[in-house]
Design a protein around this motif. Structure first.
Motif, PDB file in Angstrom:
ATOM      1  N   GLU A   6       7.676 110.609 -51.258  1.00  0.00           N
ATOM      2  CA  GLU A   6       8.615 109.652 -50.672  1.00  0.00           C
ATOM      3  C   GLU A   6      10.040 110.181 -50.658  1.00  0.00           C
TER       4      GLU A   6
ATOM      5  N   LEU B  80      12.235 110.426 -47.332  1.00  0.00           N
ATOM      6  CA  LEU B  80      13.416 109.560 -47.261  1.00  0.00           C
ATOM      7  C   LEU B  80      14.707 110.365 -47.170  1.00  0.00           C
TER       8      LEU B  80
ATOM      9  N   ALA C 123      14.893 111.653 -43.609  1.00  0.00           N
ATOM     10  CA  ALA C 123      15.224 110.548 -42.703  1.00  0.00           C
ATOM     11  C   ALA C 123      16.702 110.170 -42.820  1.00  0.00           C
TER      12      ALA C 123
ATOM     13  N   ALA D 244      19.368 110.388 -39.811  1.00  0.00           N
ATOM     14  CA  ALA D 244      20.075 109.169 -39.393  1.00  0.00           C
ATOM     15  C   ALA D 244      21.586 109.370 -39.399  1.00  0.00           C
TER      16      ALA D 244
ATOM     17  N   ARG E 159      20.847 107.105 -35.844  1.00  0.00           N
ATOM     18  CA  ARG E 159      19.913 106.312 -36.660  1.00  0.00           C
ATOM     19  C   ARG E 159      18.479 106.357 -36.164  1.00  0.00           C
ATOM     20  N   PRO E 160      18.239 106.225 -34.854  1.00  0.00           N
ATOM     21  CA  PRO E 160      16.841 106.272 -34.406  1.00  0.00           C
ATOM     22  C   PRO E 160      16.157 107.621 -34.661  1.00  0.00           C
TER      23      PRO E 160
ATOM     24  N   ALA F 129      15.861 108.984 -37.487  1.00  0.00           N
ATOM     25  CA  ALA F 129      15.198 108.936 -38.795  1.00  0.00           C
ATOM     26  C   ALA F 129      13.692 108.719 -38.684  1.00  0.00           C
ATOM     27  N   PRO F 130      13.229 107.639 -38.044  1.00  0.00           N
ATOM     28  CA  PRO F 130      11.772 107.459 -37.976  1.00  0.00           C
ATOM     29  C   PRO F 130      11.083 108.501 -37.099  1.00  0.00           C
ATOM     30  N   ILE F 131      11.758 108.941 -36.053  1.00  0.00           N
ATOM     31  CA  ILE F 131      11.166 109.957 -35.180  1.00  0.00           C
ATOM     32  C   ILE F 131      11.009 111.268 -35.942  1.00  0.00           C
ATOM     33  N   THR F 132      12.012 111.628 -36.726  1.00  0.00           N
ATOM     34  CA  THR F 132      11.955 112.854 -37.526  1.00  0.00           C
ATOM     35  C   THR F 132      10.830 112.771 -38.548  1.00  0.00           C
ATOM     36  N   ALA F 133      10.719 111.635 -39.214  1.00  0.00           N
ATOM     37  CA  ALA F 133       9.649 111.459 -40.198  1.00  0.00           C
ATOM     38  C   ALA F 133       8.278 111.542 -39.525  1.00  0.00           C
ATOM     39  N   TYR F 134       8.148 110.929 -38.369  1.00  0.00           N
ATOM     40  CA  TYR F 134       6.887 110.981 -37.637  1.00  0.00           C
ATOM     41  C   TYR F 134       6.533 112.416 -37.264  1.00  0.00           C
TER      42      TYR F 134
END
Length: 108
Positions: A22, A26, A29, A33, A38-39, A41-46
């Motif tokens: 985690e 995190l 992300a 971000a 900011r968007p 973060a989830p795209i990078t993690a994915y």
């Protein structure tokens, strides 16, 4: 419910058997971000997860992939609202005041 419980439940629902670092995800992300937008973060993690999953990455390789992504994000030099230089429409100069009488043009 805490984050560990969420990860366990989500892993069950998605039918994945993996350990999640985690802190690594995190941190990446957070950097994406703050350094990109900011968007990101989830795209990078994915995309990190996709890269790791598609290559069967072990924990050491996952850390290498995350470090590469983090270096990219930290070095990102365009503000979030800056246009992509490849998508910029260059202004066409207005030469209507120029007299083109007598100029010869090649026909295409």
């Amino acid at each position: 419910m805490n984050l560990h419980d969420w990860i366990d439940e989500l892993s069950d629902v998605l039918d994945v058997d993996t350990e999640v670092d985690e802190a690594l995800v995190l941190d990446l992300a957070r950097v994406a971000a703050h350094s990109v937008t900011r968007p990101a973060a989830p795209i990078t993690a994915y995309l990190l997860g996709f890269a790791a999953g598609s290559s069967g990455a072990d924990p050491e390789r996952l850390e290498q992939l995350a470090a590469r992504a983090q270096r990219l994000a930290e070095g990102w030099d365009r503000p979030a609202d800056a246009p992509d230089p490849d998508d910029v429409d260059d202004e066409i100069p207005d030469d209507s005041a120029v007299d083109h009488t007598g100029e010869i043009y090649d026909e295409v």
